[in-house]
Design a protein around this motif. Structure first.
Motif, PDB file in Angstrom:
ATOM      1  N   VAL A   2       0.845  -1.196   0.000  1.00 35.88           N
ATOM      2  CA  VAL A   2       0.000   0.000   0.000  1.00 35.88           C
ATOM      3  C   VAL A   2       0.877   1.241   0.000  1.00 35.88           C
ATOM      4  O   VAL A   2       1.783   1.379   0.830  1.00 35.88           O
ATOM      5  N   THR A   3       0.601   2.138  -0.934  1.00 31.68           N
ATOM      6  CA  THR A   3       1.288   3.426  -0.990  1.00 31.68           C
ATOM      7  C   THR A   3       0.456   4.469  -0.277  1.00 31.68           C
ATOM      8  O   THR A   3      -0.755   4.582  -0.502  1.00 31.68           O
ATOM      9  N   VAL A   4       1.094   5.227   0.603  1.00 29.92           N
ATOM     10  CA  VAL A   4       0.449   6.356   1.269  1.00 29.92           C
ATOM     11  C   VAL A   4       0.922   7.625   0.572  1.00 29.92           C
ATOM     12  O   VAL A   4       2.098   7.965   0.609  1.00 29.92           O
ATOM     13  N   HIS A   5       0.012   8.306  -0.077  1.00 28.69           N
ATOM     14  CA  HIS A   5       0.379   9.483  -0.853  1.00 28.69           C
ATOM     15  C   HIS A   5       0.430  10.737   0.020  1.00 28.69           C
ATOM     16  O   HIS A   5      -0.139  10.775   1.118  1.00 28.69           O
ATOM     17  N   ALA A   6       1.113  11.741  -0.480  1.00 24.32           N
ATOM     18  CA  ALA A   6       1.182  13.029   0.209  1.00 24.32           C
ATOM     19  C   ALA A   6      -0.223  13.611   0.333  1.00 24.32           C
ATOM     20  O   ALA A   6      -1.124  13.230  -0.422  1.00 24.32           O
ATOM     21  N   PRO A   7      -0.435  14.519   1.289  1.00 29.11           N
ATOM     22  CA  PRO A   7      -1.776  15.105   1.434  1.00 29.11           C
ATOM     23  C   PRO A   7      -2.308  15.627   0.105  1.00 29.11           C
ATOM     24  O   PRO A   7      -1.638  16.394  -0.600  1.00 29.11           O
TER      25      PRO A   7
END
Length: 350
Positions: A88-93
């Motif tokens: 899972v990639t957590v993207h920037a706000p």
């Protein structure tokens, strides 16, 4: 577990905890991420990749005295993965509170859609008068960044926007939530702060119903005045305000399977995700049963998405924090039975 997750969890130790469901022994599904809290997950497949739009729960003092004041989210973080169970990639706000010209606080549960290579993020927030409105922001990538329109959608109110794209290309925005979501304050068609926190004072009267409006072609406004989504029992009668096992509370979501429209939602006080079926995106919808049994934590919120011909339920609970306002997104496979029923998902191994 990352250091950030350890710090977050250590900070929870002295706080009163949620109570797991009766008889629960083991959580059935793992959190998608462990180093931040993402709740109210709305999942979509864009360009072959799964994107999850959710509330970014944070731990800080409440900033108003309304119900739900502990949920003080200030930005949106998008998760993505190339397959269920994959990294899972957590993207920037993708959008921050300070970048929404009209909003004062509480970026609650969002949703998104795509059209002609543009991405549209729908979100609720309180305006300067403390009234929940629904805004829209646009971007060139599924994860953002998104640029908010200068004003909320005209005629919008309450919380939990959810977009449904029908086979003919029409898109519908469902929304509404009682209690902290303020839907009960719009019964007259205008905001009335004197209208308590729910409609439960009239248990024999029809329950408050969610709302729906078809979106305009540019997806930035309503093409019509929002209308009620009627939820019925087997006899065709409207569900009642005191029918806590079946009535609508918040978290509307619609999907279509084998020609049926499924309206799914949280029952609130009884902590289930329920479903009703109908023949039109406007309803009426007849109550059929429970999609998700109660999770750990007071709130429950979900989405349902088709990924390569298999259906999945995204939901949240408080496994990592034991605190109502710090929730983690999860995913479970969802099964439609041959007769159109949805097989109930138990979030626990018992």
């Amino acid at each position: 577990m990352t250091l950030a997750a350890v710090v977050l969890l250590a900070g929870c130790a002295s706080i009163a905890t949620d109570t797991p469901a009766a008889g629960a022994t083991t959580f059935r599904h793992a959190p998608l991420v462990r180093d931040l809290f993402i709740a109210d997950p709305s999942a979509h497949v864009f360009d072959g990749r799964i994107y999850v739009y959710g509330s970014h729960d944070v731990d800080e003092p409440a900033r108003d005295d309304e119900p739900g004041s502990g949920f003080v989210m200030r930005d949106y973080r998008v998760l993505s993965m190339d397959r269920i169970g994959g990294p899972v990639t957590v993207h920037a706000p993708g959008l921050r509170l300070e970048d929404v010209p009209w909003a004062s606080m509480q970026l609650w549960a969002p949703d998104a859609t795509e059209h002609d290579g543009r991405y549209y993020l729908y979100f609720p927030a309180k305006d300067a008068e403390g009234i929940f409105r629904i805004g829209v922001a646009t971007g060139d990538r599924p994860e953002g960044p998104f640029t908010a329109q200068p004003e909320p959608i005209a005629g919008s109110y309450s919380i939990d926007p959810a977009v449904f794209a029908d086979a003919d290309g029409a898109r519908y925005l469902y929304f509404g939530g009682i209690h902290g979501g303020q839907l009960q304050r719009w019964v007259s068609g205008r905001y009335d702060a004197s209208m308590g926190i729910t409609d439960l004072q009239q248990p024999e009267a029809p329950a408050l119903m969610p709302r729906v409006a078809r979106l305009s072609d540019d997806l930035l406004s309503f093409a019509e005045t929002p209308r009620e989504v009627m939820l019925l029992d087997d006899d065709g009668a409207l569900l009642r305000g005191g029918d806590l096992d079946r009535r609508f509370f918040e978290a509307a979501w619609v999907h279509r399977h084998d020609g049926r429209y499924y309206f799914t939602y949280s029952t609130g006080d009884t902590h289930t995700i329920a479903y009703a079926t109908g023949d039109s995106p406007y309803g009426p919808f007849t109550y059929r049963g429970v999609v998700l049994a109660p999770v750990q934590g007071w709130t429950t919120h979900h989405s349902i998405v088709d990924v390569d011909g298999r259906w999945y339920l995204f939901y949240h609970d408080t496994e990592l924090s034991d605190r109502t306002h710090l929730r983690s997104a999860k995913v479970a496979e969802l099964v439609h039975e041959a007769d159109g029923r949805i097989r109930t998902i138990d979030p626990f191994v018992r």
